[in-house]
Design a protein around this motif. Structure first.
Motif, PDB file in Angstrom:
ATOM      1  N   SER A  37       0.806  -1.159  -0.055  1.00 44.14           N
ATOM      2  CA  SER A  37      -0.017   0.115  -0.040  1.00 44.14           C
ATOM      3  C   SER A  37       0.808   1.319  -0.199  1.00 44.14           C
ATOM      4  O   SER A  37       0.602   2.307  -0.659  1.00 44.14           O
ATOM      5  N   ALA A  38       1.981   1.160   0.803  1.00 48.99           N
ATOM      6  CA  ALA A  38       2.815   2.334   0.880  1.00 48.99           C
ATOM      7  C   ALA A  38       3.548   2.683  -0.491  1.00 48.99           C
ATOM      8  O   ALA A  38       3.679   3.792  -0.946  1.00 48.99           O
ATOM      9  N   VAL A  39       3.779   1.678  -1.299  1.00 45.87           N
ATOM     10  CA  VAL A  39       4.655   1.738  -2.367  1.00 45.87           C
ATOM     11  C   VAL A  39       3.468   2.055  -3.649  1.00 45.87           C
ATOM     12  O   VAL A  39       3.812   3.051  -4.408  1.00 45.87           O
ATOM     13  N   PHE A  40       2.511   1.285  -3.820  1.00 49.60           N
ATOM     14  CA  PHE A  40       1.614   1.528  -4.802  1.00 49.60           C
ATOM     15  C   PHE A  40       0.757   2.811  -4.810  1.00 49.60           C
ATOM     16  O   PHE A  40       0.443   3.471  -5.667  1.00 49.60           O
ATOM     17  N   PRO A  45      -1.735   8.002  -8.610  1.00 51.03           N
ATOM     18  CA  PRO A  45      -2.579   8.750  -7.845  1.00 51.03           C
ATOM     19  C   PRO A  45      -3.805   8.023  -7.673  1.00 51.03           C
ATOM     20  O   PRO A  45      -4.293   7.016  -8.080  1.00 51.03           O
ATOM     21  N   PRO A  46      -4.700   8.735  -6.767  1.00 51.19           N
ATOM     22  CA  PRO A  46      -6.039   7.820  -6.383  1.00 51.19           C
ATOM     23  C   PRO A  46      -6.913   7.728  -7.620  1.00 51.19           C
ATOM     24  O   PRO A  46      -7.494   6.625  -7.560  1.00 51.19           O
ATOM     25  N   ALA A  47      -6.993   8.319  -8.446  1.00 44.20           N
ATOM     26  CA  ALA A  47      -7.652   8.191  -9.932  1.00 44.20           C
ATOM     27  C   ALA A  47      -7.190   6.754 -10.430  1.00 44.20           C
ATOM     28  O   ALA A  47      -8.110   5.955 -10.970  1.00 44.20           O
ATOM     29  N   SER A  48      -5.979   6.841 -10.774  1.00 40.64           N
ATOM     30  CA  SER A  48      -5.330   5.268 -11.284  1.00 40.64           C
ATOM     31  C   SER A  48      -5.481   4.494 -10.133  1.00 40.64           C
ATOM     32  O   SER A  48      -5.997   3.205 -10.791  1.00 40.64           O
ATOM     33  N   TYR A  49      -5.057   4.579  -8.997  1.00 39.68           N
ATOM     34  CA  TYR A  49      -5.210   3.419  -8.075  1.00 39.68           C
ATOM     35  C   TYR A  49      -6.898   2.757  -7.827  1.00 39.68           C
ATOM     36  O   TYR A  49      -7.188   2.043  -7.872  1.00 39.68           O
ATOM     37  N   GLY A  50      -7.811   3.805  -8.222  1.00 36.82           N
ATOM     38  CA  GLY A  50      -9.195   3.549  -7.928  1.00 36.82           C
ATOM     39  C   GLY A  50      -9.524   2.556  -8.980  1.00 36.82           C
ATOM     40  O   GLY A  50     -10.302   1.859  -9.016  1.00 36.82           O
ATOM     41  N   LEU A 262      -9.421   6.540  -2.700  1.00 38.22           N
ATOM     42  CA  LEU A 262      -9.408   7.006  -1.270  1.00 38.22           C
ATOM     43  C   LEU A 262     -10.271   5.915  -0.208  1.00 38.22           C
ATOM     44  O   LEU A 262      -9.430   5.479   0.672  1.00 38.22           O
ATOM     45  N   TYR A 263     -11.345   5.404  -0.520  1.00 38.20           N
ATOM     46  CA  TYR A 263     -12.090   4.672   0.190  1.00 38.20           C
ATOM     47  C   TYR A 263     -11.321   3.261   0.244  1.00 38.20           C
ATOM     48  O   TYR A 263     -11.089   2.838   1.289  1.00 38.20           O
ATOM     49  N   GLY A 264     -11.156   2.770  -0.869  1.00 38.00           N
ATOM     50  CA  GLY A 264     -10.601   1.373  -1.280  1.00 38.00           C
ATOM     51  C   GLY A 264      -9.173   0.967  -0.564  1.00 38.00           C
ATOM     52  O   GLY A 264      -9.058   0.046  -0.135  1.00 38.00           O
ATOM     53  N   ALA A 265      -8.407   2.037  -0.790  1.00 38.47           N
ATOM     54  CA  ALA A 265      -7.012   2.241   0.174  1.00 38.47           C
ATOM     55  C   ALA A 265      -7.041   2.033   1.601  1.00 38.47           C
ATOM     56  O   ALA A 265      -6.558   1.280   2.217  1.00 38.47           O
ATOM     57  N   PHE A 339      -4.262  10.177   0.372  1.00 40.20           N
ATOM     58  CA  PHE A 339      -4.953   9.212   0.655  1.00 40.20           C
ATOM     59  C   PHE A 339      -5.598   9.533   2.011  1.00 40.20           C
ATOM     60  O   PHE A 339      -6.458   8.722   2.684  1.00 40.20           O
ATOM     61  N   LEU A 340      -4.987  10.417   2.650  1.00 40.31           N
ATOM     62  CA  LEU A 340      -5.267  10.789   4.275  1.00 40.31           C
ATOM     63  C   LEU A 340      -6.621  11.034   4.659  1.00 40.31           C
ATOM     64  O   LEU A 340      -7.386  10.691   5.629  1.00 40.31           O
TER      65      LEU A 340
END
Length: 495
Positions: A37-40, A45-50, A262-265, A339-340
Motif C-alpha cells: 500500500s505504501a509503495v503503490f 494517484p487516487p484516480a489510477s489506483y481507483g 481513497l475509500y478502497g486504500a 489518501f489521508l
C-alpha cells in the motif's frame, strides 16, 4: 443445556493452538500488504489506483460465485469423509466441481477479451482487463484448494503458500512497473503471476484434485449432495462480496474513481489490520468445529462456539479501540498524503468487520445442518439494505456514508443469523461480556484522545505511545471486568 466440559476445553485449546500456528500466515502477508500500500499509493494517484480497486470490486463477486461451490464443499465435508474412510469419493467430487468450474470460466474469459473492444472504455484497457482475468482464473483454483488445506488442518502448508503468494504479489508488480512502464495494469498482472507461481505446490500439498472419472451410483449421489450444499454458498459468497465491495460501484457512480481510490486504500488497510487477529482464529475454528460435529458432539459444538465467540469479540473490540486511537497517524505513515482524507472511514469499517467476523462463527450452526439457503436469504437481505442506504446517502454524504452503510448491512446479516440459529444449533452470544468489551474500547479511545492524540508529537511517537496506551488500558479494563464477576480472564477456555 447439558455441559460437556472436557470436550469443550479440548477443542477450545486446539482452536487456540491452531490460531497461533496460523498467525504468521496473517502477520507476514499483512505486513507485506502494508508495504505494498505504501509503495503503490505513491506510484499511482487516487484516480489510477481507483481503477485497480474497481477491478477488484468487479472480479471479487465473480470469483465468489465461481469458486465457492467447490471451495465450500472441500471445507465442509473433509472431516466427515475422512472419519468415514471415504476420502477417494470426496476427492472425486471436488475434482469434478473444479474441472467444470475452471473450464466454464476459461470460456467466459476468452469471450470477454473478444468482446471488450466493442466497449471502448478509456479507463479499463485490454491490458487491464486481461490482467484482471488472469488473476481471476488463477485465484479460482487457489480459492478452491486453500480451504482443502485448512479442512485437513495442514497449517504449515497453508502458512507457506499464503506467505509465498503474498510476497510475490508485492515483488512482481513492482518489477513489472519498473521494467515495463507506469501502468496500473501491471499491478493486476503481478498479482496474477504471484498466484500462478504457487499453484503447482498448492495442488500437490492439498492432495484433493484427481482426474475426474465416470461416476457410479454412489459417487453420483455424493456429487448431488455436494451440489445441493455448494450451490447456495455461491450466492452467499456473491452477497458477502457485494457487502464488502458493492459500495465501490455507488461511489464510482456519484463521486468518481478518485473517491474509490481513497475509500478502497483505507478499507484495505483496515481489513489487513483486523485480519491479523481475526483470520487465524476463524481459520482454526471452522475445521475443529466440523470435526466435533462429525463426531456427534452436538452440545459440545454449541459450547465451543460460545467460547470462541467471546474470545473473538474481545479481540475485535480491542482492535476497534486501537484503530480509533492510532488509525489516522497510521494512514499518514503508510499511505501517500493524498489518501489521508479516507481515514474518516476507519472506525466504522473496523467495527463492521468485527461484526461480520462474529457472524462467520455463528452461521456454522446453519452450515452444520446443511440449510445454506437460509444464509443466502440473510446475506441478500443485508445487501439490499446496504445498497439502498448507499444510493440514498452516498450522493449527499460521500464515501464516509458508505462505511456506515456497510456497518449497517453487517448488523442486519448477523442479527438474522443469530435469530435463525435459535431453532437449529443456538448461537449463544455472551451479550454482557460484549457490552463490557465495547465499553472498554470506548474508554481506551477517550483516554488516548485526551492524553496522547492531542499532543504535538511526531507521527511515530504518537502511534507507539497511543498503541501501548490503548492495548494496556483495554487489557486492564477487561481484567477488572472479569475480577468483578469473580472469574479468571481465561474462563472461556478453562471452565
Amino acid at each position: 443445556m447439558p455441559d460437556h466440559p472436557e470436550s469443550t476445553r479440548r477443542h477450545a485449546r486446539l482452536i487456540v493452538r491452531d490460531s497461533l500456528a496460523y498467525l504468521p500466515a496473517a502477520v507476514v502477508p499483512a505486513l507485506l500488504a502494508l508495504v505494498g500500500s505504501a509503495v503503490f499509493t505513491r506510484l499511482f494517484p487516487p484516480a489510477s489506483y481507483g481503477v485497480f480497486q474497481l477491478m477488484g470490486a468487479i472480479t471479487g463477486p465473480i470469483l465468489s460465485i465461481t469458486a465457492q461451490p467447490a471451495a465450500q464443499v472441500a471445507n465442509r465435508y473433509r472431516a466427515e469423509f475422512d472419519i468415514g474412510d471415504r476420502l477417494d469419493q470426496y476427492r472425486q467430487a471436488v475434482s469434478w466441481f473444479t474441472v467444470v468450474t475452471v473450464g466454464a470460466m476459461v470460456v467466459l474469459a476468452v469471450l470477454a477479451l473478444l468482446l471488450w473492444p466493442l466497449v471502448h472504455s478509456r479507463s479499463v484497457s485490454e491490458l487491464v482487463l486481461s490482467g484482471a482475468l488472469a488473476g481471476l482464473l488463477a485465484s479460482l483454483v487457489y480459492n478452491i484448494l486453500t480451504p482443502a488445506l485448512m479442512a485437513s488442518i495442514q497449517v504449515r502448508s497453508f502458512r507457506a503458500v499464503t506467505i509465498a503468494s503474498e510476497a510475490l504479489a508485492l515483488v512482481l508488480p513492482v518489477l513489472l512497473v519498473v521494467g515495463l512502464g507506469h501502468n496500473v495494469a501491471w499491478l493486476l498482472w503481478g498479482n496474477a503471476l504471484a498466484v500462478i507461481a504457487v499453484l503447482p505446490w498448492l495442488v500437490r500439498h492439498a492432495d484433493v484434485l484427481r482426474r475426474p472419472r465416470r461416476l457410479d451410483r454412489e459417487a453420483t449421489a455424493t456429487v448431488k449432495r455436494f451440489f445441493a450444499y455448494g450451490t447456495p454458498m455461491a450466492l452467499w459468497f456473491f452477497g458477502s462480496s457485494m457487502l464488502n465491495t458493492g459500495d465501490r460501484y455507488v461511489i464510482q457512480a456519484f463521486s468518481g474513481a478518485a473517491a474509490v481510490g481513497l475509500y478502497g486504500a483505507n478499507y484495505a488497510l483496515v481489513k489487513r489490520g483486523l485480519g491479523l487477529l481475526s483470520e487465524p482464529l476463524l481459520n482454526a475454528t471452522g475445521p475443529r468445529l466440523l470435526r466435533q460435529w462429525a463426531a456427534g458432539d452436538r452440545t459440545g459444538v454449541r459450547l465451543t462456539m460460545k467460547r470462541i465467540t467471546s474470545l473473538y469479540l474481545m479481540l475485535g473490540c480491542a482492535m476497534v479501540g486501537l484503530i480509533a486511537a492510532i488509525g489516522r497517524p497510521l494512514v499518514s505513515l503508510i499511505l501517500a498524503r493524498a489518501f489521508l482524507p479516507g481515514a474518516a472511514i476507519l472506525v466504522p469499517v473496523t467495527a463492521g468487520s468485527v461484526i461480520w467476523g462474529a457472524s462467520r462463527i455463528g452461521h456454522k450452526s446453519i452450515e452444520f445442518v446443511e440449510k445454506t439457503h437460509l444464509m443466502v436469504g440473510d446475506v441478500l437481505a443485508a445487501v439490499a439494505v446496504n445498497m439502498a442506504l448507499n444510493i440514498l446517502l452516498v450522493p449527499r454524504y460521500g464515501y464516509v456514508a458508505a462505511a456506515y452503510n456497510t456497518l449497517a448491512g453487517f448488523f442486519v446479516y448477523t442479527g438474522l443469523i443469530w435469530w435463525q440459529a435459535r431453532a437449529l444449533i443456538p448461537w449463544d452470544i455472551p451479550w454482557t461480556d460484549f457490552a463490557a468489551y465495547a465499553a472498554a474500547a470506548a474508554a481506551t479511545y477517550v483516554v488516548d484522545e485526551w492524553v496522547v492524540l492531542s499532543q504535538p508529537w511526531p507521527t511515530l511517537l504518537v502511534m507507539g505511545v497511543g498503541g501501548l496506551v490503548s492495548v494496556g488500558l483495554f487489557a486492564s479494563f477487561v481484567w477488572i471486568w472479569f475480577r468483578i464477576r469473580r472469574q479468571n480472564p481465561l474462563d472461556w477456555l478453562t471452565n
